[in-house]
Design a protein around this motif. Structure first.
Motif, PDB file in Angstrom:
ATOM      1  N   PRO A 198     -24.982   4.432  72.099  1.00  0.00           N
ATOM      2  CA  PRO A 198     -25.960   4.124  73.156  1.00  0.00           C
ATOM      3  C   PRO A 198     -26.925   5.278  73.436  1.00  0.00           C
ATOM      4  N   ARG A 199     -26.414   6.489  73.397  1.00  0.00           N
ATOM      5  CA  ARG A 199     -27.294   7.651  73.629  1.00  0.00           C
ATOM      6  C   ARG A 199     -28.299   7.812  72.499  1.00  0.00           C
ATOM      7  N   LEU A 200     -27.854   7.610  71.273  1.00  0.00           N
ATOM      8  CA  LEU A 200     -28.779   7.686  70.146  1.00  0.00           C
ATOM      9  C   LEU A 200     -29.856   6.611  70.246  1.00  0.00           C
ATOM     10  N   GLU A 201     -29.467   5.417  70.654  1.00  0.00           N
ATOM     11  CA  GLU A 201     -30.440   4.345  70.807  1.00  0.00           C
ATOM     12  C   GLU A 201     -31.445   4.668  71.905  1.00  0.00           C
ATOM     13  N   GLU A 202     -30.974   5.284  72.981  1.00  0.00           N
ATOM     14  CA  GLU A 202     -31.872   5.683  74.071  1.00  0.00           C
ATOM     15  C   GLU A 202     -32.854   6.758  73.599  1.00  0.00           C
ATOM     16  N   MET A 203     -32.352   7.718  72.834  1.00  0.00           N
ATOM     17  CA  MET A 203     -33.227   8.767  72.298  1.00  0.00           C
ATOM     18  C   MET A 203     -34.266   8.163  71.353  1.00  0.00           C
ATOM     19  N   GLU A 204     -33.842   7.244  70.525  1.00  0.00           N
ATOM     20  CA  GLU A 204     -34.764   6.591  69.595  1.00  0.00           C
ATOM     21  C   GLU A 204     -35.854   5.849  70.354  1.00  0.00           C
TER      22      GLU A 204
ATOM     23  N   THR B 137     -15.295   6.137  70.840  1.00  0.00           N
ATOM     24  CA  THR B 137     -16.245   7.108  71.393  1.00  0.00           C
ATOM     25  C   THR B 137     -17.627   6.906  70.790  1.00  0.00           C
ATOM     26  N   GLN B 138     -17.670   6.680  69.499  1.00  0.00           N
ATOM     27  CA  GLN B 138     -18.959   6.433  68.849  1.00  0.00           C
ATOM     28  C   GLN B 138     -19.625   5.185  69.398  1.00  0.00           C
ATOM     29  N   GLU B 139     -18.851   4.122  69.550  1.00  0.00           N
ATOM     30  CA  GLU B 139     -19.412   2.859  70.014  1.00  0.00           C
ATOM     31  C   GLU B 139     -19.833   2.903  71.473  1.00  0.00           C
ATOM     32  N   THR B 140     -19.062   3.570  72.312  1.00  0.00           N
ATOM     33  CA  THR B 140     -19.329   3.509  73.750  1.00  0.00           C
ATOM     34  C   THR B 140     -20.174   4.653  74.284  1.00  0.00           C
ATOM     35  N   ARG B 141     -20.163   5.796  73.611  1.00  0.00           N
ATOM     36  CA  ARG B 141     -20.891   6.944  74.151  1.00  0.00           C
ATOM     37  C   ARG B 141     -22.008   7.424  73.242  1.00  0.00           C
ATOM     38  N   ILE B 142     -21.722   7.605  71.971  1.00  0.00           N
ATOM     39  CA  ILE B 142     -22.697   8.227  71.074  1.00  0.00           C
ATOM     40  C   ILE B 142     -23.805   7.256  70.682  1.00  0.00           C
TER      41      ILE B 142
END
Length: 86
Positions: free
Chosen positions: A38-44, A31-36
């Motif tokens: 990528p979203r954190l990278e997008e926010m950054e 879940t961390q690798e596939t969902r969290i």
């Protein structure tokens, strides 16, 4: 029962008890690798681009303020000259 047999029996019991925990950890990692992540990278990326825009905007605002100060002084001088003339 020998020590080896006892250790194997304990190992088997531990494997059965710990398997749900290992399975859950694997789900969490996925879940961390596939969902969290990528979203954190997008926010950054969003925050970084916004920061860069604001940073260049601050420089423009400083330049505009300097121009406005010059314009104010010129208007003030022209107003004084016009008052003396009239």
């Amino acid at each position: 029962m020998t020590d080896n047999e006892l250790l194997l029996a304990i190992s088997g019991i531990m494997d059965k008890k710990l398997k749900p925990i290992y399975d859950r950890l694997t789900k969490i990692e996925l879940t961390q690798e596939t969902r969290i992540l990528p979203r954190l990278e997008e926010m950054e990326a969003c925050y970084t681009s916004t920061f860069n825009r604001y940073q260049s905007g601050v420089e423009q605002i400083d330049a505009m303020q300097a121009d406005i100060d010059v314009i104010k002084n010129v208007i003030r001088e022209h107003s004084e000259k016009l008052q003396k003339i009239s």
